[in-house]
Design a protein around this motif. Sequence first.
Motif, PDB file in Angstrom:
ATOM      1  N   PHE A  21       0.844  -1.204   0.000  1.00  0.00           N
ATOM      2  CA  PHE A  21       0.000   0.000   0.000  1.00  0.00           C
ATOM      3  C   PHE A  21       0.878   1.251   0.000  1.00  0.00           C
ATOM      4  CE2 PHE A  21      -3.618  -2.229   2.600  1.00  0.00           C
ATOM      5  CZ  PHE A  21      -3.940  -2.991   1.498  1.00  0.00           C
ATOM      6  N   ALA A  22       1.951   1.208   0.790  1.00  0.00           N
ATOM      7  CA  ALA A  22       2.838   2.376   0.883  1.00  0.00           C
ATOM      8  C   ALA A  22       3.427   2.708  -0.500  1.00  0.00           C
ATOM      9  CB  ALA A  22       3.951   2.127   1.898  1.00  0.00           C
ATOM     10  N   TYR A  23       3.722   1.665  -1.315  1.00  0.00           N
ATOM     11  CA  TYR A  23       4.233   1.947  -2.674  1.00  0.00           C
ATOM     12  C   TYR A  23       3.161   2.648  -3.511  1.00  0.00           C
ATOM     13  CZ  TYR A  23       7.180  -2.063  -1.239  1.00  0.00           C
ATOM     14  OH  TYR A  23       7.976  -2.945  -0.545  1.00  0.00           O
ATOM     15  N   GLY A  24       1.906   2.174  -3.377  1.00  0.00           N
ATOM     16  CA  GLY A  24       0.812   2.792  -4.131  1.00  0.00           C
ATOM     17  C   GLY A  24       0.584   4.231  -3.685  1.00  0.00           C
ATOM     18  N   ILE A  25       0.681   4.463  -2.391  1.00  0.00           N
ATOM     19  CA  ILE A  25       0.465   5.820  -1.849  1.00  0.00           C
ATOM     20  C   ILE A  25       1.594   6.749  -2.322  1.00  0.00           C
ATOM     21  CG2 ILE A  25       0.716   7.135   0.332  1.00  0.00           C
ATOM     22  CD1 ILE A  25      -1.681   4.345   0.059  1.00  0.00           C
ATOM     23  N   LYS A  26       2.818   6.213  -2.330  1.00  0.00           N
ATOM     24  CA  LYS A  26       3.966   6.999  -2.810  1.00  0.00           C
ATOM     25  C   LYS A  26       3.701   7.481  -4.249  1.00  0.00           C
ATOM     26  CE  LYS A  26       8.778   6.244  -4.241  1.00  0.00           C
ATOM     27  NZ  LYS A  26       9.924   5.339  -4.227  1.00  0.00           N
ATOM     28  N   ALA A  27       3.237   6.550  -5.099  1.00  0.00           N
ATOM     29  CA  ALA A  27       2.974   6.917  -6.500  1.00  0.00           C
ATOM     30  C   ALA A  27       1.862   7.965  -6.576  1.00  0.00           C
ATOM     31  CB  ALA A  27       2.593   5.674  -7.298  1.00  0.00           C
ATOM     32  N   ALA A  28       0.816   7.793  -5.770  1.00  0.00           N
ATOM     33  CA  ALA A  28      -0.302   8.749  -5.784  1.00  0.00           C
ATOM     34  C   ALA A  28       0.174  10.141  -5.349  1.00  0.00           C
ATOM     35  CB  ALA A  28      -1.421   8.264  -4.874  1.00  0.00           C
ATOM     36  N   LEU A  29       1.023  10.172  -4.321  1.00  0.00           N
ATOM     37  CA  LEU A  29       1.511  11.462  -3.809  1.00  0.00           C
ATOM     38  C   LEU A  29       2.406  12.147  -4.842  1.00  0.00           C
ATOM     39  CD1 LEU A  29       2.409  10.283  -0.204  1.00  0.00           C
ATOM     40  CD2 LEU A  29       0.709  12.050  -0.728  1.00  0.00           C
ATOM     41  N   GLN A  30       3.267  11.355  -5.480  1.00  0.00           N
ATOM     42  CA  GLN A  30       4.138  11.941  -6.499  1.00  0.00           C
ATOM     43  C   GLN A  30       3.290  12.514  -7.626  1.00  0.00           C
ATOM     44  OE1 GLN A  30       6.684   8.513  -7.044  1.00  0.00           O
ATOM     45  NE2 GLN A  30       8.345   9.434  -5.837  1.00  0.00           N
ATOM     46  N   GLY A  31       2.247  11.745  -8.008  1.00  0.00           N
ATOM     47  CA  GLY A  31       1.339  12.215  -9.072  1.00  0.00           C
ATOM     48  C   GLY A  31       0.633  13.504  -8.685  1.00  0.00           C
ATOM     49  N   ALA A  32       0.391  13.675  -7.385  1.00  0.00           N
ATOM     50  CA  ALA A  32      -0.331  14.867  -6.917  1.00  0.00           C
ATOM     51  C   ALA A  32       0.634  16.028  -6.614  1.00  0.00           C
ATOM     52  CB  ALA A  32      -1.143  14.527  -5.680  1.00  0.00           C
ATOM     53  N   GLY A  33       1.926  15.821  -6.887  1.00  0.00           N
ATOM     54  CA  GLY A  33       2.891  16.907  -6.741  1.00  0.00           C
ATOM     55  C   GLY A  33       3.516  17.059  -5.363  1.00  0.00           C
ATOM     56  N   TYR A  34       3.345  16.086  -4.484  1.00  0.00           N
ATOM     57  CA  TYR A  34       3.987  16.167  -3.159  1.00  0.00           C
ATOM     58  C   TYR A  34       5.516  16.055  -3.334  1.00  0.00           C
ATOM     59  CZ  TYR A  34      -0.288  15.887  -0.363  1.00  0.00           C
ATOM     60  OH  TYR A  34      -1.496  16.152   0.237  1.00  0.00           O
ATOM     61  N   THR A  35       6.262  16.773  -2.508  1.00  0.00           N
ATOM     62  CA  THR A  35       7.728  16.719  -2.547  1.00  0.00           C
ATOM     63  C   THR A  35       8.232  16.486  -1.116  1.00  0.00           C
ATOM     64  OG1 THR A  35       7.974  19.059  -2.060  1.00  0.00           O
ATOM     65  CG2 THR A  35       7.794  18.440  -4.405  1.00  0.00           C
ATOM     66  N   ALA A  36       9.558  16.468  -0.969  1.00  0.00           N
ATOM     67  CA  ALA A  36      10.137  16.262   0.361  1.00  0.00           C
ATOM     68  C   ALA A  36       9.629  17.309   1.352  1.00  0.00           C
ATOM     69  CB  ALA A  36      11.661  16.308   0.269  1.00  0.00           C
ATOM     70  N   ASP A  37       9.258  18.484   0.866  1.00  0.00           N
ATOM     71  CA  ASP A  37       8.834  19.562   1.764  1.00  0.00           C
ATOM     72  C   ASP A  37       7.483  19.291   2.432  1.00  0.00           C
ATOM     73  OD1 ASP A  37      11.068  20.930   1.187  1.00  0.00           O
ATOM     74  OD2 ASP A  37      10.149  22.137  -0.432  1.00  0.00           O
ATOM     75  N   ASN A  38       6.619  18.555   1.748  1.00  0.00           N
ATOM     76  CA  ASN A  38       5.306  18.299   2.377  1.00  0.00           C
ATOM     77  C   ASN A  38       4.963  16.802   2.393  1.00  0.00           C
ATOM     78  OD1 ASN A  38       4.884  18.067  -0.361  1.00  0.00           O
ATOM     79  ND2 ASN A  38       2.974  19.230  -0.396  1.00  0.00           N
ATOM     80  N   TRP A  39       6.001  15.971   2.264  1.00  0.00           N
ATOM     81  CA  TRP A  39       5.768  14.516   2.216  1.00  0.00           C
ATOM     82  C   TRP A  39       5.191  14.029   3.550  1.00  0.00           C
ATOM     83  CZ3 TRP A  39       6.031  11.967  -2.216  1.00  0.00           C
ATOM     84  CH2 TRP A  39       5.965  10.564  -2.190  1.00  0.00           C
ATOM     85  N   PRO A  40       4.126  13.244   3.520  1.00  0.00           N
ATOM     86  CA  PRO A  40       3.533  12.801   4.800  1.00  0.00           C
ATOM     87  C   PRO A  40       4.296  11.659   5.465  1.00  0.00           C
ATOM     88  CG  PRO A  40       2.240  11.989   2.943  1.00  0.00           C
ATOM     89  CD  PRO A  40       3.353  12.810   2.351  1.00  0.00           C
ATOM     90  N   LEU A  41       3.948  11.398   6.696  1.00  0.00           N
ATOM     91  CA  LEU A  41       4.430  10.195   7.386  1.00  0.00           C
ATOM     92  C   LEU A  41       3.653   9.021   6.776  1.00  0.00           C
ATOM     93  CD1 LEU A  41       4.576   9.800  11.293  1.00  0.00           C
ATOM     94  CD2 LEU A  41       3.907   7.933   9.783  1.00  0.00           C
ATOM     95  N   ILE A  42       4.385   7.997   6.294  1.00  0.00           N
ATOM     96  CA  ILE A  42       3.726   6.830   5.681  1.00  0.00           C
ATOM     97  C   ILE A  42       4.160   5.565   6.428  1.00  0.00           C
ATOM     98  CG2 ILE A  42       3.358   5.481   3.577  1.00  0.00           C
ATOM     99  CD1 ILE A  42       4.149   7.892   1.931  1.00  0.00           C
TER     100      ILE A  42
END
Length: 373
Positions: free
Chosen positions: A256-277
């Motif tokens: 799931f964490a891999y899928g969430i990572k891809a979704a976040l990257q697609g939504a433009g998240y970066t190291a500056d606002n990356w969530p705790l996963i």
Amino acid sequence: MKKKLVSLFMAAAMVFSLAACGNSGGGSSDGTSADGAASNGKTVGICMPTQSSERWINDGANMKKVLEEKGYKVELQYAEDDTAQQVSQVENFVGKQVDCLVIAAVDSDVLVNAEAQAKNAGIPIIAYDRLLMNTDAVSYYATFDNVGVGRVIGNYIKEKKDLEAARAAKESYTIEFFMGSPDDNNALFLYNGIMEVLKEYLDDGTLVCKSGRTSFDDTCILRWSQEQAQNNCENILTAFYADEDLDIACTAFDGFAYGIKAALQGAGYTADNWPLITGQDAEVMATKNIVDGTQTMSVYKDTRLLADKCATMVESVLQGTEPEVNDTEQYNNGVMVVPTYMCDPVAVDKDNYKEILVDSGYYTEEQIQNAGK
Ligand code: BGC
């Protein structure tokens, strides 16, 4: 696709290392194990759920290795998350009259009839990692403390985000949940462990779930599908997080964490606002992501230890002795309480992965660096 390749690589590596060890672990071809206990060439049939996730490849390989070292013949089958395929694998093992069955179910409800056939044929069954529900044909259960896995995840979030301080300061964090498969008893246990810790913070607004999906029914993902987790996350980000960042993705599985990572990257998240996963299994890919910061933690479950415990259960039922168990209350499968040995789960993150995973020989630094390549 990448994940599949990693899995294939791991499988090839395991096969190679097993071939390389041969009988060095002490098993001998006359069916006598290193410690002298006669296994009389008995055969153990092992049913594993899928090779699409690294942990089950390791589980299968470890079980085969440990049982062969004890002098047993082992037949190992994977069902690739196909319930009908797993039913026919169990039935085939019954037809072949194996001496003992070890089953990690895809969906245990579907296996009830096949398990009854095994019982009628006098074949003992050990449930591996996942409880076999609604059957009296299961003798023992070897697993991890599944509520404990949830507590480890919940407590990690509580401590890393310092929820007590946030509560005192009347601050809040956003959180979304991605829970396991509804046909896997472990998934609900894990959810309950998480909620034991986090519910009070959801109730008082320290944690805010903007989608409103906090129940198990609303957050479970059938067959632990990585793709479904990614879709769910994409939809949630679009619908509820246009104006505010997601702070915590509380997931029950590294996939799931891999899928969430891809979704976040697609939504433009970066190291500056990356969530705790969060995740579960401490797969080698997850460990790499933990090192590079795209996953925060995982729950390490030493599959070598589980295989050892399960193999001693197999040995005991075949020798008519009592194996070691440490729980005779928690695991009621709807028909009986199954005597269980529970292993302990451990949180792994950037600060302790070397000590927990590398120093224990679970992975080498090189395997971690090369994961996914
Ligand atoms: C196991 C987990 C695993 C999940 C998905 C569960 O039954 O306990 O370790 O992550 O299945 O494969």
